[in-house]
Design a protein around this motif. Structure first.
Motif, short mmCIF file in Angstrom:
data_model
loop_
_atom_site.label_atom_id
_atom_site.label_comp_id
_atom_site.label_asym_id
_atom_site.label_seq_id
_atom_site.Cartn_x
_atom_site.Cartn_y
_atom_site.Cartn_z
N LEU A 1 37.67 21.04 9.84
CA LEU A 1 36.52 21.92 9.64
C LEU A 1 35.75 22.03 10.94
O LEU A 1 35.66 21.07 11.71
CB LEU A 1 35.61 21.40 8.53
N GLN B 1 37.48 26.67 8.25
CA GLN B 1 38.51 25.71 7.84
C GLN B 1 39.83 26.06 8.49
O GLN B 1 40.20 27.23 8.57
CB GLN B 1 38.65 25.70 6.32
N GLU C 1 43.57 26.64 8.54
CA GLU C 1 44.59 26.97 7.56
C GLU C 1 45.78 26.03 7.70
O GLU C 1 46.04 25.50 8.78
CB GLU C 1 45.06 28.42 7.74
N TYR D 1 35.18 29.39 5.80
CA TYR D 1 35.32 28.58 4.58
C TYR D 1 34.04 28.69 3.74
O TYR D 1 34.09 28.87 2.53
CB TYR D 1 35.59 27.14 5.00
N SER D 2 32.90 28.61 4.41
CA SER D 2 31.63 28.68 3.68
C SER D 2 30.52 29.13 4.64
O SER D 2 30.53 28.75 5.82
CB SER D 2 31.27 27.32 3.09
N GLU E 1 34.38 22.18 -3.48
CA GLU E 1 35.20 23.26 -4.04
C GLU E 1 35.18 23.20 -5.56
O GLU E 1 35.12 22.12 -6.15
CB GLU E 1 36.65 23.15 -3.54
N VAL F 1 33.58 27.89 -3.04
CA VAL F 1 33.08 26.82 -2.17
C VAL F 1 31.56 26.85 -2.27
O VAL F 1 30.92 27.85 -1.98
CB VAL F 1 33.53 27.02 -0.70
#
Length: 453
Positions: free
Chosen positions: A48, A62, A64, A80-81, A132, A170
């Motif tokens: 991350l 994030q 992959e 990711y968020s 998550e 998320v």
């Protein structure tokens, strides 16, 4: 020892060839102030990557999973968020606006499926949980599927709720808010190796917090004089030792670094070690005190060394030798003749950060014109690279850049007079285990990797 100040062979061990991987952020010429990246940090695993900006937002990328059809290809970092960590506030007692800008992000070691990070603006630190959710409960007794409450008298049978799959969500939720402990602006946070406590530092004080307790902290360093007119220096950065939970260092605007041991006393005003390099009287000038101010201090992963960044150089110190650094690497020595104009446009007060690679064999820090510098501590080679969209084709090699300080300019060299001081690399991060780097250039995040894979 001193590193060269121009451009050389790529640093990072065994003459690495760096190549472009990704760039995040808008291409707009007119950049909104809120979109300017103010901090970059990899998680402990490197999977991350978090950035904070002046608008109070935190964006987490994030990595992959690697593509099975291309086993040697590296996974890319994708969003990711994204969440709003801090909002602008107003201190009514002091009639001061409190910016939402994220000053620092620090990840906590992962101990469950969820991830935790600390983020801070000038006054308030928050602990965020990033988790998550890919299942939802259905079949409640007291609620319909649309969430409305059912009439208890119409319930004739007991149902057992069941979990059903749903699209991955998320969620970022604030678990703790640590506020009202700093009179001055927070410049550093650092998680302790005991994973239970952390420190926060402002201009004059360092506080120790427990991650579970928000209503009190312990003041462990206080350099505020009784009379503020006698103030001669401020704290610029602070960090815990990576392995010894009782040891911390903090740097000052006078260019000194103090190492404190919390076992010696509750208030660490009397340092255990004092690191300072004697000043050469022949090179003293009006700007000496300003450019000697330490803007960042980082322990090596091994805990044996620490690195400090001042305006013109990066220094590596052995914790066992306080009298002088074991290495001094010149970042942009060609700017020494430009200090007067840099003072007038306030650039001389820019706070550049620095970082180690995973094996402590190379270090990286930023410069102007979207240049960043790497120094190989093993081969004593250094390189100047540029974060630019002009060279943003996938896996395109980064060409070393050179700056011409004066005299006749060679081909491919950049004149020191043509450097763009509005384009500056203040924040960089190096993956903890691999040769992947993240470089923040205004509102863009560049990710580079070595060409080996």
């Amino acid at each position: 020892m001193a590193g060269a100040g121009g451009g050389g062979c790529p640093a990072g061990g065994n003459d690495l060839q760096w190549c472009f991987s990704q760039v995040k952020g808008a291409v707009d010429e007119d950049v909104a102030e809120a979109d300017v990246i103010s901090t970059v940090e990899f998680s402990h695993s490197g999977d991350l990557l978090a950035t904070g900006d002046k608008g109070g937002r935190v964006v987490i990328f994030q990595r992959e999973q690697e593509n099975k059809s291309r086993p040697h290809s590296r996974g890319e970092y994708n969003v990711y968020s994204t969440f709003q960590s801090h909002e602008p506030e107003f201190d009514y007692l002091k009639s001061l606006e409190i910016e939402e800008k994220i000053n620092k992000i620090r990840w906590l070691p992962q101990q469950s499926a969820a991830h935790f990070l600390l983020s801070t603006n000038d006054k308030t630190i928050k602990l965020w949980k990033i988790s998550e959710r890919d299942k939802r409960a259905e079949g409640y007794n007291l609620k319909d599927e649309d969430g409305r409450l059912r009439d208890p008298f119409r319930i004739t049978a007991l149902r057992v709720p069941i979990l059903k799959p749903m699209d991955l969500m998320v969620e970022a939720s604030p678990r703790r808010i640590f506020a009202n402990a700093h009179t001055y602006h927070i410049n550093s946070i650092s998680v302790n190796s005991d994973h239970e406590t952390y420190l926060s530092a402002d201009d004059l004080r360092i506080n120790l917090w427990h991650l579970e307790i928000t209503d009190r902290s312990f003041n462990i360093v206080d350099i505020k004089p009784a009379n503020m007119e006698e103030l001669t220096e401020v704290i610029t950065a602070a960090e815990f030792h990576p392995h010894q939970c009782n040891v911390l260092v903090y740097s000052s605007s006078k260019g000194t670094i103090r190492l404190c041991d919390m076992r010696s006393s509750a208030l660490c005003d009397r340092h255990s070690k004092f690191f300072e390099e004697p000043e050469d009287p022949s090179s003293r000038s009006f700007f000496s005190e300003i450019i000697s101010s330490v803007s960042d201090v980082k322990f090596s992963h091994s805990g044996r060394y620490m690195m400090t960044r001042d305006y013109l150089s990066v220094k590596v110190w052995d914790l066992n030798m306080e009298s002088r650094p074991v290495e001094t690497h010149q970042v942009h020595e060609y700017l020494r003749s430009k200090l007067c104009s840099l003072y007038e446009n306030d650039c001389i007060f820019d706070k550049f950060e620095c970082c180690w690679n995973g094996s402590d064999s190379a270090i990286m820090t930023g410069s102007y014109n979207n240049f960043f510098r790497m120094f190989d501590r093993t081969t004593w080679r250094d390189v100047t690279l540029e974060a630019s969209r002009e060279n943003s084709k996938p896996r395109a090699s980064l060409k070393p850049r050179r700056v011409c300080a004066g005299g006749k300019r060679k081909k491919d060299e950049v004149s020191v007079d043509s450097l763009d001081f509005s384009k500056k690399i203040l924040h960089t991060a190096w993956h903890p285990a691999e040769n992947i780097i993240a470089v923040a250039a205004t509102n863009n995040l560049y990710i580079f990797q070595d060409k080996a894979n």
